[in-house]
Scaffold this motif. Structure first.
Motif, mmCIF file in Angstrom:
data_model
loop_
_atom_site.group_PDB
_atom_site.id
_atom_site.type_symbol
_atom_site.label_atom_id
_atom_site.label_comp_id
_atom_site.label_asym_id
_atom_site.label_seq_id
_atom_site.Cartn_x
_atom_site.Cartn_y
_atom_site.Cartn_z
ATOM 1 N N THR A 51 -39.978 34.765 69.826
ATOM 2 C CA THR A 51 -39.651 34.039 68.594
ATOM 3 C C THR A 51 -38.368 33.245 68.756
ATOM 4 O O THR A 51 -38.282 32.077 68.356
ATOM 5 N N ALA A 52 -37.351 33.871 69.352
ATOM 6 C CA ALA A 52 -36.078 33.176 69.575
ATOM 7 C C ALA A 52 -36.261 31.990 70.507
ATOM 8 O O ALA A 52 -35.678 30.917 70.288
ATOM 9 N N MET A 53 -37.081 32.159 71.536
ATOM 10 C CA MET A 53 -37.308 31.062 72.467
ATOM 11 C C MET A 53 -38.087 29.928 71.799
ATOM 12 O O MET A 53 -37.818 28.747 72.038
ATOM 13 N N SER A 54 -39.038 30.273 70.947
ATOM 14 C CA SER A 54 -39.779 29.246 70.207
ATOM 15 C C SER A 54 -38.845 28.450 69.306
ATOM 16 O O SER A 54 -38.957 27.226 69.180
ATOM 17 N N GLU A 55 -37.924 29.159 68.669
ATOM 18 C CA GLU A 55 -36.948 28.484 67.814
ATOM 19 C C GLU A 55 -36.054 27.557 68.627
ATOM 20 O O GLU A 55 -35.739 26.435 68.202
ATOM 21 N N THR A 56 -35.654 28.010 69.804
ATOM 22 C CA THR A 56 -34.810 27.183 70.672
ATOM 23 C C THR A 56 -35.555 25.933 71.120
ATOM 24 O O THR A 56 -35.007 24.825 71.086
ATOM 25 N N LEU A 57 -36.797 26.082 71.531
ATOM 26 C CA LEU A 57 -37.577 24.916 71.952
ATOM 27 C C LEU A 57 -37.744 23.933 70.800
ATOM 28 O O LEU A 57 -37.674 22.714 70.998
ATOM 29 N N GLY A 58 -37.954 24.457 69.603
ATOM 30 C CA GLY A 58 -38.070 23.577 68.452
ATOM 31 C C GLY A 58 -36.785 22.823 68.176
ATOM 32 O O GLY A 58 -36.802 21.637 67.841
ATOM 33 N N MET A 100 -38.574 26.908 80.441
ATOM 34 C CA MET A 100 -38.755 27.642 79.187
ATOM 35 C C MET A 100 -40.212 27.560 78.717
ATOM 36 O O MET A 100 -40.794 28.556 78.274
ATOM 37 N N ASN A 101 -40.778 26.358 78.801
ATOM 38 C CA ASN A 101 -42.170 26.183 78.401
ATOM 39 C C ASN A 101 -43.088 27.092 79.219
ATOM 40 O O ASN A 101 -43.987 27.748 78.678
ATOM 41 N N LEU A 158 -26.809 24.338 74.802
ATOM 42 C CA LEU A 158 -26.393 23.985 76.165
ATOM 43 C C LEU A 158 -27.358 23.062 76.889
ATOM 44 O O LEU A 158 -26.943 22.241 77.716
ATOM 45 N N VAL A 159 -28.645 23.201 76.592
ATOM 46 C CA VAL A 159 -29.665 22.545 77.401
ATOM 47 C C VAL A 159 -29.939 21.128 76.908
ATOM 48 O O VAL A 159 -30.066 20.880 75.706
ATOM 49 N N ASN A 160 -30.036 20.208 77.846
ATOM 50 C CA ASN A 160 -30.466 18.841 77.543
ATOM 51 C C ASN A 160 -31.984 18.840 77.380
ATOM 52 O O ASN A 160 -32.691 19.415 78.206
ATOM 53 N N PRO A 161 -32.511 18.204 76.328
ATOM 54 C CA PRO A 161 -33.963 18.211 76.125
ATOM 55 C C PRO A 161 -34.758 17.666 77.304
ATOM 56 O O PRO A 161 -35.940 17.981 77.461
ATOM 57 N N ASP A 162 -34.132 16.836 78.124
ATOM 58 C CA ASP A 162 -34.820 16.271 79.289
ATOM 59 C C ASP A 162 -34.628 17.117 80.540
ATOM 60 O O ASP A 162 -35.096 16.744 81.619
ATOM 61 N N SER A 163 -33.958 18.229 80.397
ATOM 62 C CA SER A 163 -33.639 19.060 81.553
ATOM 63 C C SER A 163 -34.859 19.791 82.084
ATOM 64 O O SER A 163 -35.796 20.108 81.348
ATOM 65 N N ALA A 164 -34.801 20.096 83.378
ATOM 66 C CA ALA A 164 -35.865 20.896 83.992
ATOM 67 C C ALA A 164 -35.895 22.302 83.409
ATOM 68 O O ALA A 164 -36.918 22.992 83.489
ATOM 69 N N ILE A 165 -34.791 22.714 82.811
ATOM 70 C CA ILE A 165 -34.754 24.046 82.196
ATOM 71 C C ILE A 165 -35.756 24.136 81.054
ATOM 72 O O ILE A 165 -36.373 25.185 80.839
ATOM 73 N N SER A 192 -37.951 18.663 72.540
ATOM 74 C CA SER A 192 -38.626 17.947 73.622
ATOM 75 C C SER A 192 -40.128 17.907 73.393
ATOM 76 O O SER A 192 -40.747 18.950 73.175
ATOM 77 N N PRO A 193 -40.751 16.724 73.477
ATOM 78 C CA PRO A 193 -42.213 16.651 73.320
ATOM 79 C C PRO A 193 -42.952 17.500 74.355
ATOM 80 O O PRO A 193 -44.087 17.919 74.109
ATOM 81 N N SER A 194 -42.299 17.769 75.480
ATOM 82 C CA SER A 194 -42.949 18.560 76.527
ATOM 83 C C SER A 194 -43.234 19.992 76.079
ATOM 84 O O SER A 194 -44.028 20.700 76.695
ATOM 85 N N SER A 195 -42.601 20.426 74.987
ATOM 86 C CA SER A 195 -42.793 21.794 74.498
ATOM 87 C C SER A 195 -43.975 21.920 73.547
ATOM 88 O O SER A 195 -44.278 23.025 73.075
ATOM 89 N N PHE A 196 -44.642 20.832 73.256
ATOM 90 C CA PHE A 196 -45.743 20.857 72.286
ATOM 91 C C PHE A 196 -46.821 21.844 72.714
ATOM 92 O O PHE A 196 -47.275 22.670 71.913
ATOM 93 N N GLY A 197 -47.249 21.763 73.971
ATOM 94 C CA GLY A 197 -48.313 22.641 74.448
ATOM 95 C C GLY A 197 -47.937 24.104 74.396
ATOM 96 O O GLY A 197 -48.751 24.958 74.013
ATOM 97 N N ALA A 198 -46.692 24.421 74.770
ATOM 98 C CA ALA A 198 -46.249 25.816 74.782
ATOM 99 C C ALA A 198 -46.185 26.394 73.372
ATOM 100 O O ALA A 198 -46.657 27.509 73.118
ATOM 101 N N LEU A 199 -45.604 25.638 72.438
ATOM 102 C CA LEU A 199 -45.498 26.130 71.062
ATOM 103 C C LEU A 199 -46.871 26.206 70.398
ATOM 104 O O LEU A 199 -47.149 27.134 69.628
ATOM 105 N N LEU A 200 -47.709 25.251 70.689
ATOM 106 C CA LEU A 200 -49.070 25.296 70.160
ATOM 107 C C LEU A 200 -49.790 26.535 70.678
ATOM 108 O O LEU A 200 -50.519 27.211 69.928
#
Length: 391
Positions: free
Chosen positions: A157-164, A134-135, A123-130, A168-176
């Motif tokens: 774990t499910a949220m990490s999979e969703t971010l992957g 999540m991050n 559902l979520v656009n990678p550029d979305s504020a959502i 979105s490059p903005s999720s790099f810091g959160a997943l790291l």
């Protein structure tokens, strides 16, 4: 043909109008009835097109969110949420993404939250504020974990999979940060997979991540990038060159931080040596100069100088040959004035000049063979190198 098309278009228009009217009727009924009837309204709509009736399900989620305090105690409310989320997923009704996300934050039941996280990936656009929300949520979970609070690792774990999957490059810091928080393997591996799937320049993302940490924290993070498989080998070399350049610009006051900076430099130089990364020649020369100075002042052991020499030898560049030739000339001068020579250093320089194979080194190598202060093995190595670099 026109006689056929016109009636078809008329019937389609009528059908669309009828659906619209039915949607309005069901939305009105949902808004004006009690909770049990609201559930029946949603069940009545299950035979309709999920995407077209998306506004009804979004309305239902808004109702659930407004009554979130009762989610834990009222099964009917949870059933309304379940049907709404399922139908929104079936219709991929992206306009309801915000409500779906808010529901995940309000729910406490693991299975439902995992399902919601999976739905969000569609559902979520990678550029979305959502995605930013999540991050931040992931980072909060990590902070709670570090603080000793037990979190729901399955949902993380499910949220990490969703971010992957969103990429979105903005999720790099959160997943790291998930990886660095040292969760069990099933959590870490999902976050690592997510990191590898993100869009964006991996070199830039890794470099920014390292630079965002204080000096003490950079050492472990840089080692993680160099030893792991988040980066390709070529990217590791580029990041190592940037990190080495940054480290050479740092001048911390405390002994502890000075040692942390050195560890980054030594690790980076080792990576660059293995990669034979010629673009890093200039920064490796600066690293060599700094290491020699530190050795002369008794701050590092000889092996660090030997490593710095080898790193220059691996570049294959003329500039590296020039610098090592200058250093050999300095060592020759020391020997001429009866300063005790260090055969190990001299042999390392000679070996790497032979590897670089540049004629400009010939005279300095020839001078080695004329100096009685060197042992025979140094003379022999110099003669072999002369044969290699001879024009």
């Amino acid at each position: 043909m026109q006689r056929i098309i016109a009636p078809v278009l008329f019937l389609l228009t009528v059908a669309v109008f009828a659906q619209s009217q039915r949607l309005e009727t069901l939305q009105s009924s949902f808004a004006s009835t009690d909770q049990a009837t609201k559930l029946e309204v949603l069940r009545t709509a299950e035979g309709e097109d999920a995407e077209t009736f998306g506004p009804l399900y979004a309305q239902a989620l808004s109702y659930v969110i407004d009554n979130a305090d009762d989610l834990g105690s009222q099964q009917v409310l949870r059933d309304i949420a379940s049907i709404a989320v399922t139908r929104i997923a079936e219709g991929q009704y992206a306009s309801a993404a915000d409500q779906v996300w808010r529901l995940l934050e309000l729910y406490s039941e693991t299975t439902a939250r995992v399902e919601i996280a999976e739905v969000l990936s569609d559902l979520v656009n990678p550029d979305s504020a959502i995605v930013e929300a999540m991050n931040e949520w992931v980072l909060r979970q990590n902070n709670l974990t570090r603080g000793g609070t037990r979190i729901d690792r399955q949902v993380l774990t499910a949220m990490s999979e969703t971010l992957g999957s969103l990429g979105s490059p903005s999720s790099f810091g959160a997943l790291l940060d998930v990886v660095l928080a040292d969760y069990p393997d099933f959590v870490n591996e999902t976050a690592l997979t997510g990191l590898r799937n993100l869009d964006g320049d991996p070199v830039q993302l890794a470099t920014e991540a390292v630079r965002s940490r204080d000096v003490q924290a950079r050492t472990a993070l840089f080692a993680f990038f160099m030893e792991g498989d988040v980066l390709q080998e070529a990217d590791k070399a580029e990041v190592a060159g940037i990190a080495l350049n940054d480290a050479l610009g740092l001048r911390p006051q405390s002994t502890e931080l000075q040692e942390a900076v050195r560890q980054i430099r030594f690790t980076a130089a080792s990576v660059l040596r293995e990669a034979e990364y010629e673009p890093a020649t200039d920064v490796l020369i600066r690293h060599f100069n700094e290491t020699v100075l530190e050795y002369d002042r008794g701050r590092v052991v000889r092996s660090r100088v030997l490593e710095a020499i080898a790193a220059l030898g691996a570049t294959g560049s003329e500039a590296a040959a020039e610098r090592l030739t200058e250093y050999l000339e300095l060592l020759n001068t020391y020997t001429e004035i009866d300063r005790p020579s260090e055969a190990q250093l001299v042999l390392a320089v000679i070996s790497n000049l032979a590897r670089l194979d540049m004629p400009l080194s010939y005279d300095a190598l020839f001078s080695v063979t004329l100096l009685d202060g060197y042992p025979q093995r140094v003379h022999d190595a110099a003669r072999e190198a002369m044969n290699s670099v001879r024009q």
